[in-house]
Structures are given as structure tokens and as C-alpha cells.
Design a protein around this motif. Structure first.
Motif, PDB file in Angstrom:
ATOM      1  N   THR A 107      -4.163  -0.764  -8.082  1.00  0.00           N
ATOM      2  CA  THR A 107      -5.452  -0.091  -7.936  1.00  0.00           C
ATOM      3  C   THR A 107      -5.257   1.167  -7.112  1.00  0.00           C
ATOM      4  O   THR A 107      -4.584   1.139  -6.074  1.00  0.00           O
ATOM      5  CB  THR A 107      -6.475  -1.004  -7.250  1.00  0.00           C
ATOM      6  OG1 THR A 107      -6.598  -2.218  -7.996  1.00  0.00           O
ATOM      7  CG2 THR A 107      -7.822  -0.329  -7.152  1.00  0.00           C
ATOM      8  N   GLN A 108      -5.842   2.267  -7.554  1.00  0.00           N
ATOM      9  CA  GLN A 108      -5.706   3.535  -6.856  1.00  0.00           C
ATOM     10  C   GLN A 108      -7.073   4.164  -6.615  1.00  0.00           C
ATOM     11  O   GLN A 108      -7.989   3.991  -7.419  1.00  0.00           O
ATOM     12  CB  GLN A 108      -4.836   4.509  -7.661  1.00  0.00           C
ATOM     13  CG  GLN A 108      -3.383   4.097  -7.777  1.00  0.00           C
ATOM     14  CD  GLN A 108      -2.548   5.115  -8.517  1.00  0.00           C
ATOM     15  OE1 GLN A 108      -2.963   5.644  -9.529  1.00  0.00           O
ATOM     16  NE2 GLN A 108      -1.359   5.382  -8.000  1.00  0.00           N
ATOM     17  N   LYS A 109      -7.177   4.885  -5.502  1.00  0.00           N
ATOM     18  CA  LYS A 109      -8.379   5.640  -5.172  1.00  0.00           C
ATOM     19  C   LYS A 109      -7.980   6.928  -4.489  1.00  0.00           C
ATOM     20  O   LYS A 109      -6.921   7.016  -3.864  1.00  0.00           O
ATOM     21  CB  LYS A 109      -9.300   4.836  -4.247  1.00  0.00           C
ATOM     22  CG  LYS A 109     -10.343   4.003  -4.942  1.00  0.00           C
ATOM     23  CD  LYS A 109     -11.394   3.510  -3.955  1.00  0.00           C
ATOM     24  CE  LYS A 109     -12.534   2.810  -4.678  1.00  0.00           C
ATOM     25  NZ  LYS A 109     -13.623   2.417  -3.752  1.00  0.00           N
ATOM     26  N   VAL A 167      -8.587  -4.477  -1.397  1.00  0.00           N
ATOM     27  CA  VAL A 167      -8.462  -3.565  -2.523  1.00  0.00           C
ATOM     28  C   VAL A 167      -9.770  -2.814  -2.747  1.00  0.00           C
ATOM     29  O   VAL A 167     -10.845  -3.414  -2.861  1.00  0.00           O
ATOM     30  CB  VAL A 167      -8.061  -4.327  -3.796  1.00  0.00           C
ATOM     31  CG1 VAL A 167      -8.068  -3.395  -5.006  1.00  0.00           C
ATOM     32  CG2 VAL A 167      -6.683  -4.961  -3.625  1.00  0.00           C
ATOM     33  N   GLY A 168      -9.674  -1.480  -2.769  1.00  0.00           N
ATOM     34  CA  GLY A 168     -10.842  -0.642  -2.990  1.00  0.00           C
ATOM     35  C   GLY A 168     -11.693  -0.402  -1.770  1.00  0.00           C
ATOM     36  O   GLY A 168     -12.669   0.357  -1.833  1.00  0.00           O
ATOM     37  N   VAL A 185      -2.410  -6.298 -10.131  1.00  0.00           N
ATOM     38  CA  VAL A 185      -2.985  -5.086 -10.725  1.00  0.00           C
ATOM     39  C   VAL A 185      -2.877  -3.945  -9.713  1.00  0.00           C
ATOM     40  O   VAL A 185      -3.292  -4.088  -8.559  1.00  0.00           O
ATOM     41  CB  VAL A 185      -4.460  -5.289 -11.118  1.00  0.00           C
ATOM     42  CG1 VAL A 185      -5.058  -3.996 -11.656  1.00  0.00           C
ATOM     43  CG2 VAL A 185      -4.585  -6.415 -12.136  1.00  0.00           C
ATOM     44  N   SER A 199      -3.251   3.503  -2.753  1.00  0.00           N
ATOM     45  CA  SER A 199      -3.051   2.467  -3.773  1.00  0.00           C
ATOM     46  C   SER A 199      -2.857   1.114  -3.117  1.00  0.00           C
ATOM     47  O   SER A 199      -2.369   1.007  -1.980  1.00  0.00           O
ATOM     48  CB  SER A 199      -1.847   2.800  -4.658  1.00  0.00           C
ATOM     49  OG  SER A 199      -0.632   2.646  -3.942  1.00  0.00           O
ATOM     50  N   TRP A 200      -3.266   0.079  -3.866  1.00  0.00           N
ATOM     51  CA  TRP A 200      -3.101  -1.319  -3.461  1.00  0.00           C
ATOM     52  C   TRP A 200      -2.397  -2.074  -4.591  1.00  0.00           C
ATOM     53  O   TRP A 200      -2.681  -1.859  -5.774  1.00  0.00           O
ATOM     54  CB  TRP A 200      -4.439  -2.006  -3.238  1.00  0.00           C
ATOM     55  CG  TRP A 200      -5.333  -1.473  -2.172  1.00  0.00           C
ATOM     56  CD1 TRP A 200      -5.485  -1.970  -0.916  1.00  0.00           C
ATOM     57  CD2 TRP A 200      -6.258  -0.388  -2.273  1.00  0.00           C
ATOM     58  NE1 TRP A 200      -6.436  -1.262  -0.226  1.00  0.00           N
ATOM     59  CE2 TRP A 200      -6.927  -0.271  -1.043  1.00  0.00           C
ATOM     60  CE3 TRP A 200      -6.585   0.512  -3.293  1.00  0.00           C
ATOM     61  CZ2 TRP A 200      -7.895   0.680  -0.790  1.00  0.00           C
ATOM     62  CZ3 TRP A 200      -7.532   1.480  -3.057  1.00  0.00           C
ATOM     63  CH2 TRP A 200      -8.186   1.565  -1.821  1.00  0.00           C
ATOM     64  N   PHE A 201      -1.504  -2.973  -4.211  1.00  0.00           N
ATOM     65  CA  PHE A 201      -0.915  -3.883  -5.190  1.00  0.00           C
ATOM     66  C   PHE A 201      -0.656  -5.212  -4.496  1.00  0.00           C
ATOM     67  O   PHE A 201       0.024  -5.268  -3.475  1.00  0.00           O
ATOM     68  CB  PHE A 201       0.397  -3.337  -5.753  1.00  0.00           C
ATOM     69  CG  PHE A 201       1.029  -4.257  -6.772  1.00  0.00           C
ATOM     70  CD1 PHE A 201       0.492  -4.369  -8.047  1.00  0.00           C
ATOM     71  CD2 PHE A 201       2.134  -5.026  -6.442  1.00  0.00           C
ATOM     72  CE1 PHE A 201       1.054  -5.230  -8.984  1.00  0.00           C
ATOM     73  CE2 PHE A 201       2.716  -5.878  -7.371  1.00  0.00           C
ATOM     74  CZ  PHE A 201       2.167  -5.981  -8.644  1.00  0.00           C
ATOM     75  N   ASN A 222       0.842  -1.207   0.000  1.00  0.00           N
ATOM     76  CA  ASN A 222       0.000   0.000   0.000  1.00  0.00           C
ATOM     77  C   ASN A 222       0.868   1.245   0.000  1.00  0.00           C
ATOM     78  O   ASN A 222       1.946   1.271   0.600  1.00  0.00           O
ATOM     79  CB  ASN A 222      -0.902   0.042   1.231  1.00  0.00           C
ATOM     80  CG  ASN A 222      -1.783  -1.186   1.366  1.00  0.00           C
ATOM     81  OD1 ASN A 222      -1.625  -1.972   2.294  1.00  0.00           O
ATOM     82  ND2 ASN A 222      -2.708  -1.355   0.455  1.00  0.00           N
ATOM     83  N   GLY A 264      -8.589  -8.844  -3.399  1.00  0.00           N
ATOM     84  CA  GLY A 264      -8.770  -8.072  -4.621  1.00  0.00           C
ATOM     85  C   GLY A 264      -7.910  -8.605  -5.741  1.00  0.00           C
ATOM     86  O   GLY A 264      -7.258  -9.650  -5.614  1.00  0.00           O
ATOM     87  N   PRO A 265      -7.874  -7.911  -6.884  1.00  0.00           N
ATOM     88  CA  PRO A 265      -7.140  -8.385  -8.059  1.00  0.00           C
ATOM     89  C   PRO A 265      -5.665  -8.619  -7.768  1.00  0.00           C
ATOM     90  O   PRO A 265      -5.038  -7.887  -7.002  1.00  0.00           O
ATOM     91  CB  PRO A 265      -7.330  -7.245  -9.066  1.00  0.00           C
ATOM     92  CG  PRO A 265      -8.528  -6.502  -8.601  1.00  0.00           C
ATOM     93  CD  PRO A 265      -8.538  -6.621  -7.109  1.00  0.00           C
TER      94      PRO A 265
END
Length: 834
Positions: A560-562, A603-604, A558, A508-510, A471, A554-555
């Protein structure tokens, strides 16, 4: 620096509205920790400051409104807010190295610090155990008015502190960031114009070796430098029964340097530097599963022994009387902290201006055992790795007239953080997870039948396996505030205050694919099995993420950002009336706020901002002739979306392990707090503090889908503390001082989710969530002028040990572990002062 009183312009009258709260610091309370009987007698019988001087000081009492060293001197009983002061003398008396070592003596305060890089703070039942990116505590920790970025950098060792102010209830108007549940303000010493050199050495059981040293050097009539260092080492109070490694020890070193320059008679500059290095073993995890209950799997896995699944709490070991077996590879808890603060203040004819610029940086690593055993077949460790960098800038103006005392300011906060949440297992424990999942779905007979038909399983054992969630977060926060004390009459004051806040967060998540290179090489060379059960049910589990999966987190692979932002207006209104110079009653209504955020392992995932409304009333009294202080406070609050960290079970039918996620709840509570300080004669000082609270959920669905609405939140109903100090003068040309402190915290009020969260009774073999008590004692001899002294001290005199919680992260492996409190510690101390 002093301020001349002049009327404010009409423009300032329009701009400045707000409420001036803050710090109650009774001279009697300070005296309860002071060993000089002549000072005690003087303070107890002193007359209050004139109304003119008192009103001039009120708006400057708060730690983050203070602009000069002199303004730290607080008016006796003059500020309408509940507050407990911890003096430097009390810290020394208790031989406390950080606030978690003395929280039981502050009723209503709980600081959980089994893992100092991931502590939690709670006041009046409000706090939360969040850590890392995406989580924030509702109790703000401030050092010289600067917010301690994240809990990972909040619990630092005490280093040349002047006092600690524990403010209960929302403190958002002036403190601002993340103080919806209260604030802990740590105030350090500034350079003085007098040369000073002090040192303390301690030696105690479990190899305790502690030392601190301080030198204050006046460079000239306008400049001074103050430098302090500390080193805290110990071997630890428990050893691993297999490896002999020590746990529960200390390895902490820190230094602080402060430079002061009086550029002009009205302008002062302070530059402070802080550094800390922590390196120690992680928290000990005491396994609850008896090794004698392990069973051997049939061929071809007959080399594996695993605990029965599911675990049976009726067979749990008592962790207070069982050995420690931890086998986490690379186990350690470390932190490097650096911080710099530049303060510039200037006095004008109409008031004062202060600029505070601060930078903080820390890196933490915490990897520990989470299965509580040294059984390789159920191996599980977790790691939390953080990097945090923050900047803070605040500008303040303050002043006073015959009508009002005022302060106004604006602030900017920028934080960039990175966090890696890591889980390490191996292919043996993965196999155990898979088999236990089969067992939970279809029963052991099918598993027994499957194993002999899958010889390929044996070839997949013995390899490491790691999964992560990475994160990143950027926080930008803007605020402006105003605070005014209106002197409506000689006896009646109205305080009004407000803070406007804008919080912006980008997150962000990865989740990378699981890391198991040795296993991947084995899988690549694995010949076709020809077994449809193995190929369709078992093999896919080894080829994909098992813990952080698309279904639970989550994915995979990938980024992912918020981003989101929240705006808030936090007002405060207080009315106080002084019946006499020594008797005051007050009532207040305060709103508190904390921004929303993001769920770091989902994620998200997002959560809403917190809001609290607090209603409070109290009476503060001082009886100088009797040397007696008595305060009582009652309150009621409602809390929406309180953010907390809870263990969430893995979804049914999956092979994963439970995860800690952020959950929100609505709560309300009412409570009563009482404080008594008494000096019956010069050499004897007594103190008593007590707190009652009834805290329940108004709405909360737990992480395992239990409706806890109307049930207790877990906060104990009662807590209290008592202290005694007695001085015997003229002993070997010095003084002999005896101090005793007693702390009590009631039992946890359990709810339907307490068992899974491990905070209440989970087994008949040992208690969890019981009431706690601690007795600390100390005997000192002080030379005249305190130029040197010796002492002996003991913490937890009665050697009371408690199970503070059970962790069920490894439940799918058939295991669980407990945390327990340390045993009695004692030591001797030598002090010197030039």
C-alpha cells in the motif's frame, strides 16, 4: 573573513524580510565552565563591543547562519532568545559521552536514551518519542547546521565539539526542519593554523574504558587537517541472573576528520567526515511478575507454566531490587553512521555567500526483550531495523548595513528511509495469548474444560513465530527564508523573519504473512481433529497473523502506498530594547511548523501537521562590577496536532499485543525560566538555572479512548540545576579545581492515561514518575598551560535510582517490565596536550 558595510540595493530591501534571532551566549556563562581565573576576571569586566561591530555580528550568530570560524564568538546578551550553552569544558567536567548524560542539568530538556538508536528529545514539554520512518521529533538536532536525519542518527557520541546550543521555543525561521519545539545545535571544532595534539584516558567502575585523541595539523599557510577518534567501552551495570550476560554497557567507536583550505583570502572550503560504530546489548527489561506466581496449565499443556492473567499490580516486584531475566534471541543494539559535509563560503564587498552540502547514512538494529522474563511460554521480543540516507543542500547570503543585518537562503532536503518493525514470539506464547483471550471473554473454567479436549495443542508448541511491518518513505523538502534585524535606533531593534516550506512525502506499507515454517510443517501433517472447538476457534489462530492483523494493522501481503504534501509559512517578529549596554528587554511572537505524516504500524494511517504559536518576553541583564548575570523569560504557547508515540491496546476480543502508534494532541502551556551566573571572586564561579511550566491538553482522546482534555500532559512543573567551580592556584606548581553540579526534575503530572502508558504510579510496591535528582562532582589537577592533568569524577554521587516507566506491551501475556536508571559511576582521568 570580514565584510565591508555598504547599502543594500532596493531589490534586496524588497526580497529580504525576516527576523534575525538567536544565540544568547554570555561570556559569564562560558566562564562558569572555564578554569582560568584570569580569563574570568577579564571577561566579567570587559566592555561591550561597539554598536557598529555588534550590529554586524548579530545576523551571523546562529549556528546555521555562521559562515566563518570567527563568527562563532557571540555577543554578550545581545540576542533576544532563551538559550543555554553547554561548553566543551562542561562536557569534560561531567565526563559526558552524549547529551543524554547531562540533560538533567539543562532545565526543560529531557533526552530519553535507554535505547540510543531510538532516543527522544523534549524541550518545554514539547518533543515526542517518535522513531523511524513516518515519525519526526518536534525538537530538531543539528550538527554544524545540518539536520540530523531521524532520531536514529541524532544521538551520536561527542567527538571534538566546541559547544552545544540548546535553543528553547520554535526555531523554524532559520533552523527550519523539525524545530517547532526547539533546537539542539551541536557545533564542532574546525581546523586551526596551530599544531595541536590532545588525548584523554578514563577508567572507571563497571569496566569503563574511555579514550579520545585529537591532532590538528597545519599543512601549509592555507590548509589544515584535524582528526579525532574516540572509543567508549564498558562491561555494563547489570547482569542477567540466568545467562550472566551484561546489560547497560557501552561499545561505541567513532572518528571525525575535517580538512580546511583557504583557496583565496576570501574563499574557504571545509570538508568533514564523520563515522560511528555502535554495538552493545539492548536496554535491560526488568520483569515485574514474580516467578512464584506462575501457574501450571492442566493436561495436555501441563508442561507450560504461565503468569496469572490479567496481571495484578499489587503483586509486582520492585525492579530496583529484583534480578534481571531477559532471553531475547539475537538481542543487540547496533548502528553504523557515516556522514560527509562540504562547506564553501566566500566574502564579497557587500556580504557573504555560503554553500553547505551534506550526506548522511545510518543503519540501525535494535532487538530487545519485551516480556521481562526468561519464561519461554510468554516469550516476546521486538526489533526495529532501519536504513536511512539523506542529502541536504543550502545556499545562504548575509550582510549588513547601518540600518539592517540580514540573512537569506534556500535549502533542499531529500531523505530515503526503510524500516522493519518486527515482533517475535513462539507457539508457546501464542498459545498463552489465545488462552488468556478466552479467559478474558468467558473465564478460566471454560479454558480448563477446553484444554483436555484439545490434545492437538501440545503438538503445536516449541516453534518460533515472527511478524513484520515493512515501511519505506521518501521525503523531499524545499524551503526559502529571510531574516532581518532592523536597527530602529541605537537602543531599539526590530527583527522580522519568515520561512516558506514545502514538504512532500511518499510512504508505503507491506505486512507479509506471519513467518513460522516449522509450525506450517506441523500443521500440514496434523491429522483431522474431529473437535469442532479446536477446528473453529483455536486452529485458525495458528494459521494467520496474530499481531499485525487486518483488523489492527491493515491488509496482509498487499503493498500500500500513499503520498501527500504540506505547505507552510512560519513568521517571527521580535522587538528588543537596550535600556543600557547591559540591560535588554525583549518580546517575540513566533510560529512553528512540522509536516504531517504516516502511521508506520497502521496501513494508510495519516496524521496532520503540527503548528505552534509561541509568545515570549524576557529581560537579560549583566552587572559587570558585580560579575553577575541574571536573565528571566516568560512564555505562553498553543500547540495543534503535536505528534507523539503512544501504546495502543489490542482490540478487545483479539489475541494480539499492544502496538506503538502515532497519536496527535492539542496542548497549551505557560512557563517561566530564570538564569543566574555569578563570579563573586576570581576563583569561585556559581550558576543557577530554573524552569517552571504548566502544560495541559486542550484536546486529546488517548489511544485507549480516554478524554484527557484539560488534564496535565505529564510534563513536570519544576526543574532546575546549580553548579559550582572553585580553583585553588599554586598547588604542586599547578592548579586544583573542584566542580560540583546538581540537577533536579520534578515529579510527573499524571493524567487518566498515565497508568496504561506506564509513566505514573502503577503498583504500590515501587514509585513511578517521582521527582529526580543527580549530583555530579569532579576534582582536577591541571599543570601550567593545561599540558597535562589528572582528575577523579563521580556521576550520581548519591546513587539515586528511579523507575522511569513501565512497559505494558506484554500485558496480554500477563507480564510487564520496567526501565530503571543506572547506579552511581566513578572514574579517574588522565589528560595530555601538546
Amino acid at each position: 573573513m570580514s565584510m565591508r558595510q555598504r547599502p543594500l540595493s532596493s531589490a534586496l530591501h524588497r526580497l529580504l524580510f525576516g527576523g534575525g534571532t538567536l544565540l544568547l551566549c554570555s561570556p559569564l556563562l562560558a566562564l562558569a565552565a572555564d578554569n582560568a581565573p584570569q580569563d574570568a576576571a577579564t571577561a566579567a569586566s570587559s566592555t561591550p563591543a561597539s554598536p557598529e561591530n555588534a550590529s554586524a555580528d548579530k545576523a551571523k550568530l546562529l549556528g546555521n547562519v555562521t559562515v566563518t570560524a570567527q563568527s562563532r564568538s557571540q555577543e554578550m546578551q545581545s540576542v533576544p532568545i532563551p538559550l543555554q550553552i553547554i561548553t566543551a569544558k562542561q562536557v569534560q567536567t561531567l565526563a559526558a559521552t552524549d547529551i543524554s548524560k547531562m540533560d538533567i542539568f539543562v532545565p526543560g530538556l529531557v533526552v530519553s536514551a535507554d535505547q540510543p538508536t531510538q532516543p527522544s528529545y523534549e524541550l518545554r514539554g514539547i518533543g515526542g518519542s517518535g522513531f523511524g520512518a513516518g515519525t519526526e521529533s518536534a525538537v530538531g538536532v543539528y550538527v554544524d547546521g545540518v539536520y540530523a536525519a531521524r532520531t536514529g542518527g541524532a544521538l551520536l557520541a561527542f567527538n571534538d565539539i566546541a559547544r552545544i546550543e540548546v535553543l528553547k521555543g520554535p526555531q523554524g525561521t532559520l533552523f527550519g526542519r523539525n524545530s517547532a519545539g526547539g533546537a539542539i545545535s551541536i557545533i564542532t571544532n574546525e581546523p586551526s593554523d596551530k599544531f595541536e595534539a590532545t588525548g584523554t584516558l578514563r577508567y572507571g567502575n563497571y569496566g569503563e574504558r574511555y579514550g579520545n585523541a585529537l591532532v590538528n595539523i597545519p599543512l601549509n599557510q592555507d590548509m589544515a587537517l584535524r582528526v579525532s577518534v574516540l572509543d567508549n567501552q564498558s562491561d555494563g551495570w547489570v547482569k542477567d541472573a540466568a545467562s550472566g550476560k551484561h546489560y547497560g554497557g557501552n561499545d561505541d567507536w567513532g572518528t571525525r576528520a575535517v580538512y580546511r583550505w583557504n583557496i583565496t583570502p576570501d574563499t574557504r572550503v571545509l570538508l568533514a567526515w564523520d563515522h560511528e560504530q555502535l554495538k552493545q546489548a539492548p536496554h535491560p527489561a526488568f520483569g515485574l511478575i514474580p516467578p512464584s506466581s506462575y501457574m501450571q496449565l492442566p493436561a495436555p499443556l501441563n508442561s507450560m507454566t504461565i503468569p496469572p492473567y490479567p496481571a495484578n499490580p499489587a503483586t509486582y516486584l520492585d525492579p530496583l531490587h529484583s534480578p534481571l531475566y531477559n532471553d531475547a534471541v539475537g538481542a543487540a543494539e547496533t548502528r553504523r553512521f557515516d556522514g560527509a559535509t562540504l562547506t564553501v563560503d566566500h566574502t564579497f564587498s557587500w556580504g557573504s555567500f555560503t554553500s553547505t552540502t551534506a550526506w548522511r547514512n545510518f543503519d540501525t538494529f535494535n532487538l530487545g526483550d519485551y516480556d521481562g522474563t526468561n519464561n519461554y511460554n510468554i516469550y516476546l521480543d521486538t526489533a526495529n531495523i532501519e536504513h536511512n540516507n539523506s542529502w541536504y543542500q543550502e545556499f545562504k547570503l548575509s550582510g549588513n548595513t547601518d540600518l539592517i543585518d540580514w540573512v537569506t537562503g534556500t535549502s533542499f532536503y531529500l531523505e530515503k528511509s526503510h524500516q522493519t518493525s518486527q515482533v517475535d514470539v513462539n507457539t508457546n506464547s501464542v498459545t498463552t495469548l489465545i488462552l488468556n483471550n478466552f479467559a478474558s471473554q468467558v473465564g478460566w473454567p471454560l479454558v480448563d474444560g477446553l484444554i483436555p479436549t484439545m490434545p492437538q495443542l501440545a503438538s503445536l508448541l516449541g516453534d518460533p513465530w515472527s511478524e513484520q511491518v515493512r515501511n519505506s518513505q521518501t521525503i523531499t523538502s524545499y524551503a526559502t527564508y529571510g531574516d532581518v534585524i532592523w536597527h530602529l535606533s541605537d537602543k531599539l531593534n526590530l527583527t522580522t523573519g519568515v520561512r516558506f516550506t514545502l514538504d512532500q512525502k511518499q510512504y508505503s506499507w507491506f505486512i507479509p504473512p506471519r513467518y513460522a515454517p516449522q509450525l506450517d510443517a506441523t500443521l500440514a501433517a496434523l491429522p483431522p481433529s474431529g473437535n469442532p472447538i479446536f477446528d473453529s476457534l483455536v486452529l485458525p489462530e495458528f494459521e494467520q497473523n496474530l499481531i499485525f492483523t487486518p483488523e489492527t494493522a491493515g491488509p496482509i501481503g498487499v503493498l500500500t502506498q500513499k503520498r501527500d504534501n504540506w505547505r507552510n509559512v512560519s513568521p517571527r517578529v521580535v522587538l528588543d530594547y537596550h535600556f543600557t549596554p547591559n540591560v535588554m528587554a525583549y518580546g517575540s511572537v513566533t510560529r512553528g511548523y512540522q509536516a504531517g505524516g504516516f502511521n508506520f504500524q497502521q496501513v494508510g494511517g495519516t496524521y496532520a501537521p503540527e503548528h505552534v504559536t509561541n509568545y515570549e518576553g524576557g529581560v537579560k541583564t549583566v552587572f559587570p562590577d558585580q560579575h553577575l548575570l541574571f536573565n528571566v523569560t516568560g512564555y505562553y504557547y498553543t500547540y495543534d496536532n503535536l505528534q507523539g508515540l503512544s501504546l495502543q491496546p489490542a482490540p478487545a476480543g483479539t489475541n494480539g499485543v499492544p502496538e506503538y502508534v502515532i497519536s496527535t494532541s492539542d496542548q497549551h502551556a505557560h512557563g517561566l525560566e530564570v538564569e543566574l551566573q555569578w563570579i563573586p571572586f576570581d576563583n569561585l564561579q556559581l550558576g543557577l538555572n530554573g524552569a517552571y511550566i504548566d502544560s495541559t491538553y486542550t484536546h486529546y482522546i488517548s489511544t485507549d479512548n480516554k478524554n484527557l482534555s484539560g488534564q496535565p500532559t505529564g510534563t513536570p512543573s519544576f526543574s532546575g540545576a546549580a553548579n559550582l567551580s572553585y580553583t585553588v592556584p599554586d598547588v604542586f606548581n599547578g592548579s586544583l579545581v573542584y566542580n560540583a553540579a546538581y540537577g533536579f526534575r520534578g515529579k510527573t503530572r499524571c493524567n487518566a492515561d498515565s497508568g496504561f502508558q506506564g509513566t505514573c504510579q502503577v503498583s504500590p510496591n515501587f514509585p513511578v514518575g517521582t521527582s529526580q535528582q543527580s549530583v555530579d562532582m569532579r576534582l582536577d589537577w591541571n599543570a601550567p598551560g593545561d599540558h597535562w592533568g589528572v582528575g577523579i569524577f563521580v556521576s550520581n554521587l548519591l546513587d539515586k535510582r528511579y523507575v522511569t516507566g513501565v512497559d505494558n506491551t506484554a500485558a496480554p501475556l500477563g507480564s510487564a517490565y520496567a526501565n530503571i536508571t543506572p547506579p552511581r559511576t566513578w572514574g579517574v582521568e588522565l589528560r595530555a596536550k601538546l
